[in-house]
Design an enzyme around this catalytic site. Sequence first.
Site, mmCIF file in Angstrom:
data_model
loop_
_atom_site.group_PDB
_atom_site.id
_atom_site.type_symbol
_atom_site.label_atom_id
_atom_site.label_comp_id
_atom_site.label_asym_id
_atom_site.label_seq_id
_atom_site.Cartn_x
_atom_site.Cartn_y
_atom_site.Cartn_z
ATOM 1 N N CYS A 140 0.842 -1.194 0.000
ATOM 2 C CA CYS A 140 0.000 0.000 0.000
ATOM 3 C C CYS A 140 0.879 1.247 0.000
ATOM 4 C CB CYS A 140 -0.912 -0.009 1.229
ATOM 5 S SG CYS A 140 -2.107 1.343 1.274
ATOM 6 N N CYS A 141 1.907 1.264 0.859
ATOM 7 C CA CYS A 141 2.832 2.397 0.904
ATOM 8 C C CYS A 141 3.599 2.536 -0.411
ATOM 9 C CB CYS A 141 3.828 2.223 2.051
ATOM 10 S SG CYS A 141 3.143 2.485 3.694
ATOM 11 N N CYS B 262 -1.273 8.201 7.432
ATOM 12 C CA CYS B 262 -2.592 7.826 6.946
ATOM 13 C C CYS B 262 -3.493 7.453 8.124
ATOM 14 C CB CYS B 262 -2.482 6.654 5.979
ATOM 15 S SG CYS B 262 -1.602 7.052 4.455
ATOM 16 N N CYS C 62 -3.538 3.865 9.649
ATOM 17 C CA CYS C 62 -2.268 3.342 10.163
ATOM 18 C C CYS C 62 -1.619 4.268 11.193
ATOM 19 C CB CYS C 62 -1.299 3.099 9.002
ATOM 20 S SG CYS C 62 -1.940 1.978 7.738
ATOM 21 N N CYS D 84 7.785 3.770 5.580
ATOM 22 C CA CYS D 84 6.848 3.542 4.487
ATOM 23 C C CYS D 84 7.529 3.098 3.199
ATOM 24 C CB CYS D 84 6.030 4.798 4.219
ATOM 25 S SG CYS D 84 7.023 6.211 3.691
#
Length: 218
Positions: free
Chosen positions: A101-102, A183, A186, A209
Amino acid sequence: MTFQELETKIKEYKAEGKKLFTTSSFQTHSLVMLHMLSRIDNSIPVYFINTGYLFPDTIAFKDQVAKEFGIKVLDVKSSMPRNMQVGNDGKLLFTSDPDYCCYINKTQPTDALLQEHDIWINGVRADQSAVRAAMKVEQPAPHNTFRFHPMLDWNAKMIFQYIREHNLPRHPMDAKGYMSIGCEPCTRKMDPEMQEREARWFGMKKTECGLHTDLISK
């Protein structure tokens, strides 16, 4: 690095014809470098990596700071729509594969910026994590570019002393116990025994990240 040293280095890069940019998460501790850069050369573009999962407070604070500092802030985001950011289990990637995702939302968009610039002015500090403590003030990055870390030898005390001296604004979530804000899914409030980065990706054995691990040449 002092203000004068940063100013000298920026002028050297510009004299060499280097194309500069910086990125910012617009957290309170990020503002010191932005404030100094705004006083040295406010034409240096500031890229805001908008993952689509940020707190509304962060978006509003970014707009406030851009106006107050007179800086040019540009949003950058992933080319992959959020509805495609799902794993094989059908769950959004931040729940099933936060590293990927990062990568999609932060690393890839920043890698594209490196392809268009020569110098990435980056506000990492050595006191934030072991990964950052191993960094140097200037380090090679992908695409024949360089990372420049003018805040590397600053610590939290120095940061907040500068903020007080220059009466800089503070991220509205500071007062709610958030010291490292990323985010929304997280990020959590800090416990007293936590280090700064441990409030991110809590319980995932993850403190970076990818911007400061993938986008750096050894």
